[in-house]
Each structure stands twice: as C-alpha cells, then as structure tokens.
Design a protein around this motif. Structure first.
Motif, PDB file in Angstrom:
ATOM      1  N   ARG A 132       0.835  -1.201   0.000  1.00 35.24           N
ATOM      2  CA  ARG A 132       0.000   0.000   0.000  1.00 35.24           C
ATOM      3  C   ARG A 132       0.870   1.250   0.000  1.00 35.24           C
ATOM      4  N   LEU A 133       1.914   1.255   0.825  1.00 35.29           N
ATOM      5  CA  LEU A 133       2.809   2.405   0.867  1.00 35.29           C
ATOM      6  C   LEU A 133       3.474   2.636  -0.486  1.00 35.29           C
ATOM      7  N   VAL A 134       3.882   1.551  -1.131  1.00 33.75           N
ATOM      8  CA  VAL A 134       4.518   1.676  -2.443  1.00 33.75           C
ATOM      9  C   VAL A 134       3.535   2.221  -3.475  1.00 33.75           C
ATOM     10  N   LYS A 135       2.330   1.625  -3.529  1.00 35.67           N
ATOM     11  CA  LYS A 135       1.347   2.025  -4.532  1.00 35.67           C
ATOM     12  C   LYS A 135       0.857   3.455  -4.312  1.00 35.67           C
ATOM     13  N   SER A 136       0.618   3.824  -3.059  1.00 38.34           N
ATOM     14  CA  SER A 136       0.137   5.178  -2.772  1.00 38.34           C
ATOM     15  C   SER A 136       1.193   6.213  -3.144  1.00 38.34           C
ATOM     16  N   ARG A 137       2.437   5.905  -2.826  1.00 39.60           N
ATOM     17  CA  ARG A 137       3.508   6.835  -3.177  1.00 39.60           C
ATOM     18  C   ARG A 137       3.597   7.017  -4.691  1.00 39.60           C
ATOM     19  N   THR A 138       3.515   5.900  -5.420  1.00 43.07           N
ATOM     20  CA  THR A 138       3.572   5.973  -6.883  1.00 43.07           C
ATOM     21  C   THR A 138       2.403   6.772  -7.436  1.00 43.07           C
ATOM     22  N   PHE A 139       1.213   6.549  -6.871  1.00 42.54           N
ATOM     23  CA  PHE A 139       0.012   7.228  -7.349  1.00 42.54           C
ATOM     24  C   PHE A 139       0.116   8.738  -7.135  1.00 42.54           C
ATOM     25  N   ILE A 140       0.558   9.149  -5.948  1.00 41.95           N
ATOM     26  CA  ILE A 140       0.670  10.580  -5.650  1.00 41.95           C
ATOM     27  C   ILE A 140       1.755  11.217  -6.514  1.00 41.95           C
ATOM     28  N   LEU A 141       2.859  10.506  -6.732  1.00 43.13           N
ATOM     29  CA  LEU A 141       3.899  11.034  -7.613  1.00 43.13           C
ATOM     30  C   LEU A 141       3.382  11.226  -9.035  1.00 43.13           C
ATOM     31  N   ASP A 142       2.523  10.302  -9.482  1.00 44.54           N
ATOM     32  CA  ASP A 142       1.931  10.453 -10.818  1.00 44.54           C
ATOM     33  C   ASP A 142       1.060  11.702 -10.895  1.00 44.54           C
ATOM     34  N   VAL A 143       0.303  11.955  -9.826  1.00 45.03           N
ATOM     35  CA  VAL A 143      -0.542  13.152  -9.797  1.00 45.03           C
ATOM     36  C   VAL A 143       0.320  14.410  -9.828  1.00 45.03           C
ATOM     37  N   LEU A 144       1.393  14.411  -9.048  1.00 41.33           N
ATOM     38  CA  LEU A 144       2.302  15.560  -9.044  1.00 41.33           C
ATOM     39  C   LEU A 144       2.960  15.745 -10.415  1.00 41.33           C
ATOM     40  N   ASP A 145       3.250  14.640 -11.063  1.00 41.14           N
ATOM     41  CA  ASP A 145       3.828  14.721 -12.397  1.00 41.14           C
ATOM     42  C   ASP A 145       2.848  15.343 -13.396  1.00 41.14           C
ATOM     43  N   GLN A 146       1.572  14.948 -13.266  1.00 40.31           N
ATOM     44  CA  GLN A 146       0.535  15.544 -14.102  1.00 40.31           C
ATOM     45  C   GLN A 146       0.443  17.051 -13.856  1.00 40.31           C
ATOM     46  N   ALA A 147       0.542  17.429 -12.594  1.00 43.18           N
ATOM     47  CA  ALA A 147       0.475  18.850 -12.259  1.00 43.18           C
ATOM     48  C   ALA A 147       1.639  19.601 -12.883  1.00 43.18           C
TER      49      ALA A 147
END
Length: 424
Positions: free
Chosen positions: A401-416
């Motif tokens: 969960r920690l790995v997936k959540s971190r990846t997901f949030i990084l993807d959102v920041l990348d989109q931003a």
C-alpha cells in the motif's frame, strides 16, 4: 484485512464524492477535513483499553473548526498476579496479535481516506501549490523509510514463529503422562533453544551498557543435534536486515522535523498531510515496540504525537501505555511488548526451572501448577497459529500500500507539473 475497515472506507469515499459533487465551496471542503479528523480520532480510540475508552468518552465533541484541542489522557497501569505492571488487562488486550492486526487495519483504512481527502475531485495543480509542494514530498520520503521497518517487522514475526515452534515442542513433550527422562530432556532442549533465540548483543555498544540491540537465533547452546540442524535456517533470517541497521534510529529518522503547521498552514490540506505524517510515524513506532526488531534502544523517546490535538487523543493514550511498558521491560532485556511473546517468555523461564529441578514423583500441588502452565503455553501457541500468518499478510499489504500510494501521488504531481508547463 478486516471487513469492517473496508466497509467504512467505501462509505467514506462515497460521502466525499457525493459532497464534492453537491457543494463546491470552502464549507464543503472543511466538512471533509473534519470528517477525516473524526475518522482518525475514532479509529485509534477504538484501540484503547477499556479504562482509557471510558476516559475518552468524556472528551468534548469535535467543534466545527480545524483547530481542535484536548489534553493528554492519563490512566493507571494495571498489575498482574506478580504485582508487576502490565498493559494486558481488560476485555481488549493491548499489544496482542489481534490488537496489532487491528492497528494495521486502522492505518490502512485511514491512509485510504487520506488519499480521498487529498485527491478526490481535485485538479492535480491544487496539491502542487505551496505549502503542499513541500509537505507531500516529506510524507512520501517517510513512506520510503517505513518500508525498511516493514521488512524488519516481517523478520521479527519470523522470529516469533521460531519461538512458537520451540514452545510447541515443549507442549508436546510435557503434555504426555507419565513423564520420562526423555520427555524432560526434549522439553529442556526446546526451552533452551527458545530462550536463547533472542539474546542481548552489546558487542557494538562499548561504553553504552544501557543500549541494546536484539539478535535473533545467534545461540543454540543446550540444543540437540536436531535443534541445531534447524537453527541455521532461522539464523539466516538476519540476512534480511543489515547488521548496522537500527529500528530505533529508523523511527527517529521518520519522526524528525515533524512539526505541526502554523499560521495559514494550520488549516485545510496542510493540516491533513501533517496528521497523516503523525499517523504513519505512530504506527511504525508501535509496531517496532510490539515486535522484536534489531536495535530498539531508546525507542520510547522517538514519537512526537501532539497531546493538545483532539484527533490525537487515542494515539496519546496508546503511546502512554506502550512507552511506560517499554521503559520497564527494556531494563529487563525484554524481547518485545507483544502479549504472546511476553507470556511465552515468562512461561518458558518457569518451565526451565521445573525441568532443571524435576524429581519423580511430583508433589500433587506442584504437578497441578505445572499442568496449568503447560496448558497456558499450549493456548498461546494456538493463538499464534491463528494470528501470525494473517498478521504477516497484513504487513505485506501495508508494504505494498505504501509503495502504490507513493507511486500514485507522484503520478498526480507529475501531471500537475506537465499541466503547468507552457506549450511551446
């Protein structure tokens, strides 16, 4: 994972999604954030022992603002039959295997709801602005460091399983009647292997006798050739963790620079990110305290839970109990605060005395006392059988969960970042 946590998570996500579709205003967002704080408060208050729960019921309800306050909770420590203080009192047992599983379930549920508050219905650019552009990377960095703790905890559960295996040998040998010298010798060998499987290693703590690091499976003195045959596979578990790695230092690292937001950052999403940081640090600290880990010296001083915050009163109550027990047990060289580990170690020491001084025939009163101890040891083994495998599954889920959540949030920041880049 506990079904109740999944149901609550789904309901929470649904409520946030519906509210954001209906109310596109600051008031709706404030309500979402208050709901998240109430979730944090309720989740950890549910983990308190009954006497703490009664105290928490007198706490004032959450006011309609994000600046919440409540003093820390104080509660006396219960005592066991030997007059020693113990957290293991009441219908809900603090730091038992079942309790640790509920702690993990609470974290997983709160973590999912944090992502809902942070991300659902928002444009990526909203979480890339100050102060979130600084706070969120700090949280993601703590998540990476928490992965090492998850690995160490998995190793610690394996160490407990080794203790359980030796305890089951003891039970098998001592439940049979009448006793024979062979049974007593078999039980004595298993007890020696059990008690020496977790030893204090002070070789690297020259001049610092108060600091201890726990080493698993390093000694097999008193074990039979069969037991020594199994010892290397247990010792190999230490390869999962570097020799210099310290659980206490890792907890200290993830808790450093964890300061509450101030001024304009003390409300809204900045406060929410801070709360999730505290929850992550607290859960890692509690896991390391409960389960044998490498080098946990001074662990009790490495947990900054804000006592004045209403959403944290459950964590403060738990912290107070665990820290008190840690302080007392550390002086005695305890292997960990998990209830089943504490009990199995105490029973093993008592049964060693019995095996070393065994004489036939036994006195009737002594035999009854001995039989009760063997029965209690068998019951602890049964609880471990039921709980340790599911616990390892949850720890694995926590890691992923920690790995997936971190990846997901990084993807959102990348989109931003991409959306803010002007087209050439």
């Amino acid at each position: 994972m506990w079904a109740g946590g999944a149901d609550n998570q789904g309901n929470f996500l649904g409520r946030i999604s519906i509210r954001r579709n209906q109310v596109a205003s600051m008031e709706g967002e404030v309500e979402d954030l208050e709901l998240f704080q109430r979730k944090i408060s309720d989740s950890f208050s549910d983990l308190l022992p009954p006497n703490h729960k009664r105290d928490s019921h007198h706490a004032p309800p959450l006011p309609p603002s994000l600046s919440l306050s409540l003093g820390s909770i104080n509660s006396p420590i219960a005592t066991d039959s030997d007059g020693e203080s113990t957290p293991f009192a009441g219908s809900e047992t603090l730091l038992s295997i079942a309790w640790v599983r509920k702690l993990l379930d609470a974290f997983l549920s709160c973590e999912a709801e944090f992502k809902a508050v942070l991300l659902v219905g928002r444009e990526p650019s909203q979480i890339a602005k100050s102060p979130l552009d600084r706070l969120i990377p700090d949280l993601l960095d703590r998540a990476v460091k928490a992965l090492d703790i998850c690995n160490a905890i998995t190793h610690g559960v394996d160490a407990i399983k080794f203790m359980q295996t030796q305890a089951q040998i003891v039970v098998s040998a001592l439940e049979q009647r009448p006793f024979t010298d062979g049974q007593i010798k078999r039980a004595r060998r298993a007890l020696g292997s059990l008690l020496s499987s977790i030893v204090v290693d002070e070789k690297e703590n020259t001049g610092k006798s108060t600091e201890r690091s726990w080493s698993f499976g390093k000694r097999t003195s008193g074990a039979s050739s069969k037991d020594r045959h199994h010892a290397p596979s247990f010792k190999s578990l230490s390869w999962c963790v570097a020799k210099q790695w310290s659980a206490a230092k890792q907890v200290q690292s993830i808790s450093s620079n964890l300061n509450p937001p101030r001024g304009g950052e003390s409300t809204g999403l900045a406060l929410t990110v801070y709360i999730m940081n505290v929850v992550l640090v607290f859960v890692m600290w509690a896991l390391v305290a409960a389960i044998p880990c490498q080098d946990r010296a001074g662990l009790g001083t490495h947990i900054p839970v804000p006592k004045q915050s209403n959403w944290a009163h459950g964590m403060c109550g738990i912290q107070e109990k665990i820290a008190e027990e840690w302080k007392r047990k550390e002086k005695k060289g305890s292997a960990g605060l998990m209830e089943e580990v504490v009990k199995i170690e105490k029973l093993a020491q008592s049964l060693v005395d019995f095996a070393d001084n065994f004489q036939f025939p036994m006195e009737e009163e002594k035999e009854a006392e001995f039989a009760a101890q063997v029965a209690e040891l068998a019951e602890i083994c049964r609880k471990m059988d039921d709980g340790l495998d599911p616990l390892q599954i949850q720890i694995r889920e926590l890691f992923h969960r920690l790995v997936k959540s971190r990846t997901f949030i990084l993807d959102v920041l990348d989109q931003a970042g991409k959306s803010s880049t002007p087209n050439v």
